[in-house]
Design a protein around this motif. Structure first.
Motif, mmCIF file in Angstrom:
data_model
loop_
_atom_site.group_PDB
_atom_site.id
_atom_site.type_symbol
_atom_site.label_atom_id
_atom_site.label_comp_id
_atom_site.label_asym_id
_atom_site.label_seq_id
_atom_site.Cartn_x
_atom_site.Cartn_y
_atom_site.Cartn_z
ATOM 1 N N GLU A 10 26.172 119.961 -0.555
ATOM 2 C CA GLU A 10 26.065 120.982 0.487
ATOM 3 C C GLU A 10 25.124 122.077 0.008
ATOM 4 O O GLU A 10 25.255 122.564 -1.116
ATOM 5 N N ILE A 11 24.187 122.455 0.859
ATOM 6 C CA ILE A 11 23.282 123.573 0.596
ATOM 7 C C ILE A 11 23.699 124.687 1.534
ATOM 8 O O ILE A 11 23.621 124.541 2.761
ATOM 9 N N GLU A 46 29.716 125.670 10.073
ATOM 10 C CA GLU A 46 28.710 124.906 10.813
ATOM 11 C C GLU A 46 27.998 124.014 9.820
ATOM 12 O O GLU A 46 27.597 124.470 8.750
ATOM 13 N N MET A 47 27.850 122.719 10.176
ATOM 14 C CA MET A 47 27.202 121.770 9.264
ATOM 15 C C MET A 47 26.158 120.957 10.013
ATOM 16 O O MET A 47 26.393 120.507 11.124
ATOM 17 N N LEU A 66 23.359 120.888 5.362
ATOM 18 C CA LEU A 66 23.236 122.341 5.326
ATOM 19 C C LEU A 66 24.557 122.880 5.845
ATOM 20 O O LEU A 66 25.112 122.348 6.808
ATOM 21 N N VAL A 67 25.073 123.935 5.224
ATOM 22 C CA VAL A 67 26.380 124.462 5.598
ATOM 23 C C VAL A 67 26.305 125.974 5.735
ATOM 24 O O VAL A 67 25.802 126.660 4.846
ATOM 25 N N LYS A 68 26.814 126.467 6.860
ATOM 26 C CA LYS A 68 26.984 127.908 7.053
ATOM 27 C C LYS A 68 28.478 128.147 7.138
ATOM 28 O O LYS A 68 29.158 127.628 8.032
ATOM 29 N N MET A 69 29.017 128.925 6.180
ATOM 30 C CA MET A 69 30.454 129.171 6.129
ATOM 31 C C MET A 69 30.704 130.564 5.580
ATOM 32 O O MET A 69 30.094 130.959 4.588
ATOM 33 N N SER A 78 23.179 128.187 -4.767
ATOM 34 C CA SER A 78 24.419 127.957 -4.019
ATOM 35 C C SER A 78 24.422 126.578 -3.377
ATOM 36 O O SER A 78 24.484 126.432 -2.172
ATOM 37 N N THR A 79 24.353 125.584 -4.199
ATOM 38 C CA THR A 79 24.457 124.194 -3.760
ATOM 39 C C THR A 79 25.731 123.616 -4.354
ATOM 40 O O THR A 79 26.022 123.820 -5.529
#
Length: 132
Positions: A10-11, A46-47, A66-69, A78-79
């Motif tokens: 996850e990035i 959100e992925m 890609l991840v927004k959390m 931050s991977t």
């Protein structure tokens, strides 16, 4: 044959449209929105996944998104790498018993199985994924 240890990455990003546009342009590919199986449990998640093979026709390499959390900043490496395991609770306990610590105990992620998040002895967060 033993599988590769990394099963997912996850990035973390802050601006999803900008990040999707960047990776699609850089890799000349198309990312896909991954709907959450339980949006109430993950309201700020959100992925968007990178292209990946299906289970019937596996290919080399790990899948990822890609991840927004909330609470997961981007930048500063931050991977998050997820290691595949039989039962992520067992591996999380072994991490804690060997100098690491558990950030999030085993939790369900719908049809995709279970995850646990742990810190290694160097302060790196890693993910553990299992289907059981």
């Amino acid at each position: 044959m033993k599988a590769n240890p990394v099963g997912w990455f996850e990035i973390y990003v802050q601006d999803m449209p900008r990040a999707v546009a960047f990776y699609e342009a850089m890799l000349a590919t198309k990312l896909e929105n991954l709907p959450m199986s339980d949006p109430e449990a993950w309201p700020d998640l959100e992925m968007w996944t990178f292209p990946m093979s299906d289970c019937d026709n596996p290919t080399y390499g790990a899948a990822g998104a890609l991840v927004k959390m909330g609470g997961c900043p981007s930048g500063g490496n931050s991977t998050l790498v997820y290691f595949s395991c039989e039962d992520c609770a067992v591996d999380a306990a072994r991490a804690a018993a060997n100098g690491g610590s558990i950030f999030k105990e085993k939790m369900p992620i719908g049809e995709h199985g279970f995850i646990a998040l742990v810190f290694d002895t160097e302060g790196n967060m890693i993910g553990l994924h299992s289907m059981a």
